[in-house]
Scaffold this motif. Sequence first.
Motif, PDB file in Angstrom:
ATOM      1  N   THR A  75       0.823  -1.211   0.000  1.00 36.77           N
ATOM      2  CA  THR A  75       0.000   0.000   0.000  1.00 36.77           C
ATOM      3  C   THR A  75       0.855   1.258   0.000  1.00 36.77           C
ATOM      4  O   THR A  75       0.554   2.228  -0.700  1.00 36.77           O
ATOM      5  N   GLN A  78       1.902   2.468  -3.292  1.00 39.75           N
ATOM      6  CA  GLN A  78       0.832   2.991  -4.135  1.00 39.75           C
ATOM      7  C   GLN A  78       0.357   4.375  -3.693  1.00 39.75           C
ATOM      8  O   GLN A  78      -0.515   4.966  -4.327  1.00 39.75           O
ATOM      9  N   ARG A  80      -0.136   8.252  -3.144  1.00 42.33           N
ATOM     10  CA  ARG A  80       0.031   9.425  -3.993  1.00 42.33           C
ATOM     11  C   ARG A  80       0.337  10.606  -3.091  1.00 42.33           C
ATOM     12  O   ARG A  80      -0.335  10.817  -2.078  1.00 42.33           O
TER      13      ARG A  80
END
Length: 96
Positions: A75, A78, A80
């Motif tokens: 996680t 990933q 942003r």
Amino acid sequence: MELLITYDVETVTPEGQRRLRQVAKVCEGIGYRVQKSVFEVVCDASQRLKLEANLRDIINPDADSIRIYQLDRGTFGQARHLGAAVEPPHQGPLIV
């Protein structure tokens, strides 16, 4: 496992300010600070138990709050980031 740790420690008293520093120090010992009161941690189950015990020993449960979110592996990769973001090196060694 990947953990996201957030905390809100009462700081209007000197004791609260001390607890805040202690919570941050414990979190810095196992993870990466990504915001003022937010840490990303990669650990195993035994490290998580020790972390939670250490934090439980520090806080005042009537005034302070710590939230620990267990995330799916990968996680953090990933995530942003917008603005002045920190890129913690989760795959590398943690040097304290």
